[in-house]
Write an enzyme that holds these catalytic residues in place. Structure first.
Site, mmCIF file in Angstrom:
data_model
loop_
_atom_site.group_PDB
_atom_site.id
_atom_site.type_symbol
_atom_site.label_atom_id
_atom_site.label_comp_id
_atom_site.label_asym_id
_atom_site.label_seq_id
_atom_site.Cartn_x
_atom_site.Cartn_y
_atom_site.Cartn_z
ATOM 1 N N SER A 125 -4.038 -63.939 81.136
ATOM 2 C CA SER A 125 -3.128 -62.805 81.277
ATOM 3 C C SER A 125 -1.773 -63.343 81.705
ATOM 4 C CB SER A 125 -3.696 -61.858 82.335
ATOM 5 O OG SER A 125 -2.763 -60.853 82.661
ATOM 6 N N LYS A 151 -3.215 -62.189 76.726
ATOM 7 C CA LYS A 151 -2.857 -60.815 77.108
ATOM 8 C C LYS A 151 -1.466 -60.838 77.704
ATOM 9 C CE LYS A 151 -4.379 -58.199 81.107
ATOM 10 N NZ LYS A 151 -5.577 -57.738 81.865
ATOM 11 N N LYS A 153 1.472 -58.825 79.722
ATOM 12 C CA LYS A 153 1.832 -57.670 80.536
ATOM 13 C C LYS A 153 3.076 -57.043 79.922
ATOM 14 C CE LYS A 153 -1.180 -57.855 83.921
ATOM 15 N NZ LYS A 153 -2.126 -56.749 84.189
ATOM 16 N N ASP A 178 -1.234 -55.231 78.347
ATOM 17 C CA ASP A 178 -1.688 -54.449 79.505
ATOM 18 C C ASP A 178 -0.460 -53.835 80.160
ATOM 19 O OD1 ASP A 178 -2.865 -53.372 81.734
ATOM 20 O OD2 ASP A 178 -3.681 -55.260 82.503
ATOM 21 N N GLU A 203 -4.295 -52.086 76.919
ATOM 22 C CA GLU A 203 -5.000 -51.807 78.176
ATOM 23 C C GLU A 203 -4.178 -50.880 79.075
ATOM 24 O OE1 GLU A 203 -6.168 -55.482 80.032
ATOM 25 O OE2 GLU A 203 -6.625 -54.536 81.953
ATOM 26 N N ASP A 228 -8.800 -49.780 82.394
ATOM 27 C CA ASP A 228 -9.010 -50.671 83.540
ATOM 28 C C ASP A 228 -8.964 -49.805 84.814
ATOM 29 O OD1 ASP A 228 -8.780 -52.492 85.621
ATOM 30 O OD2 ASP A 228 -7.083 -53.601 84.832
ATOM 31 N N LYS A 252 -14.151 -54.770 86.077
ATOM 32 C CA LYS A 252 -13.802 -55.581 87.254
ATOM 33 C C LYS A 252 -14.795 -55.199 88.327
ATOM 34 C CE LYS A 252 -8.820 -56.075 86.522
ATOM 35 N NZ LYS A 252 -7.538 -55.384 86.720
ATOM 36 N N GLY A 280 -9.759 -59.590 85.756
ATOM 37 C CA GLY A 280 -9.495 -60.497 86.868
ATOM 38 C C GLY A 280 -8.506 -59.885 87.833
#
Ligand code: SMG
Ligand code: MG
Length: 358
Positions: A125, A151, A153, A178, A203, A228, A252, A280
């Site tokens: 990520s 991934k 952000k 995400d 996400e 998430d 998670k 994570g």
């Protein structure tokens, strides 16, 4: 100062430069067990933060655990039911007690959970960067190390163009984004544009407690949505799937109250034909070992945010977890989570300590 990060990690809600977390060490007559709390310094990812988790554990959860006497990890949900929410705090103790139980029995967490693989596929990520060039350089670096999924952000204004630049540079990779709840339904057009970048998933684009509006957004997109923050446990996962709010779930264990509830999330999703992957929370080696065992369960069919120790910390709390060139990390095979803090390392970065007794 806690554990310094190798580089700042910027999300749509803030920037982390260090890891400060609660570790619970439980001692039974026969073994010790470790649990890492995934709360952070501020209540930004979720309502929980280190201060609330410390208070919940020391004032309510640990005393209830002692009052309950001879309990197993599977009983703790009932023991803790009088405390609403506070799932990250509960997870810390559930995981620690389960770890002690499994160490005593000589069973690995992976074996206990029904792990089906010895190594798990890992993604990474990547935080929001100042420039697209800096982002491209990080993506290139991680792909070079072998990571199987990237991934990114995103946040409003730093989304479509960034994604298009990375997709143009790497047409074939597994790529996802995400948003950490940074958008509203009024931004649907951003996600319709992202539909052209062949993303593996988007996400948590909308509010951290929403399910209904995600269902509305999912109906407007070809790309799969993944939830998430909105998934606090198996019941939320079932509701989200039923309502069509997502087609993938980020599990998670720390967010849902520990590995036992995480297993139930896994099972609900498996039964509905919805793939999951292991999220994570910048965990130290303790939480990472826990996550790797979970990620070895059969319906974890997508690479997770279970990156190597070196992606986070110059020096981890445990022996470091290392990425193989094929983009996998081995699932610890020892009893329990199969990892323990290195005593000197733990000592040198401990900020606060409290011993609780029955
Ligand atoms: O552990 O590699 C990791 C972090 C993965 O992006 C990651 N986590 O929303 O999924 C997420 C974020 C939450 C943590 S932000 C401090
Ligand atoms: Mg997320």
């Amino acid at each position: 100062m806690g554990l310094p990060l190798v580089r700042p990690f910027r999300t749509s809600f803030g920037t982390s430069t260090e890891k400060v977390c609660i570790l619970a060490r439980v001692e039974t007559d026969h073994a010790e067990g470790w649990g890492e709390c995934v709360a952070d310094l501020e209540p930004d990812f979720s309502a929980e933060w280190n201060g609330s988790a410390w208070g919940a554990i020391t004032e309510f959860l640990a005393p209830a655990l002692f009052r309950a006497g001879d309990v197993a990890a599977k009983d703790l949900e009932g023991v803790f039911a009088f405390v609403r929410g506070n799932r990250m705090a509960k997870a810390t103790l559930v995981n620690a007690v389960l770890d002690a139980e499994l160490r005593e029995r000589g069973v690995s967490l992976g074996a206990y959970l029904g792990a089906q693989r010895e190594r798990v596929a890992c993604g990474v990520s990547i935080g929001i960067t100042d420039t697209t060039d800096a982002l491209r350089a990080q993506v290139d670096g991680y792909l070079g190390e072998g990571y199987q999924r990237i991934k990114l952000k995103i946040e409003p204004g730093l989304d479509v163009e960034r994604v298009e630049a990375i997709r143009a540079a790497h047409p074939g990779i597994l790529l996802s984004v995400d948003a950490n709840a940074a958008y509203t339904l009024a931004d649907a057009d951003v996600f319709r544009r992202l539909d052209d970048s062949a993303l593996l998933m988007v996400e948590q684009p909308l509010h951290f407690e929403d399910i209904a509006q995600h269902a509305s957004l999912q109906r407007q997109l070809r790309t799969d949505l993944c939830l998430d923050e909105s998934i606090r446990g198996a019941a939320d996962a079932a509701a989200a799937i039923e309502l069509g709010a997502c087609r993938i779930v980020n599990v998670k264990q720390g967010r849902v109250g520990g590995v036992l509830e995480a297993r139930r999330v896994h099972d609900v999703c498996r039964d509905a034909g919805v793939p999951v992957w292991c999220g994570g929370m910048l965990e130290t080696g303790i939480g990472r070992a826990t996550n790797l065992a979970l990620a070895a369960m059969p319906n974890f069919t997508l690479p997770g945010d279970t990156s190597a120790s070196g992606r986070y910390f110059p020096e981890d709390l445990t022996e470091p977890f290392v990425l193989a060139p094929d983009g996998t990390i081995g699932v610890p095979a020892g009893p329990g989570i199969g990892a323990s803090p290195l005593p000197d390392r733990l000592e040198s970065c401990t900020l606060r300590r409290e011993t609780l007794r029955p």
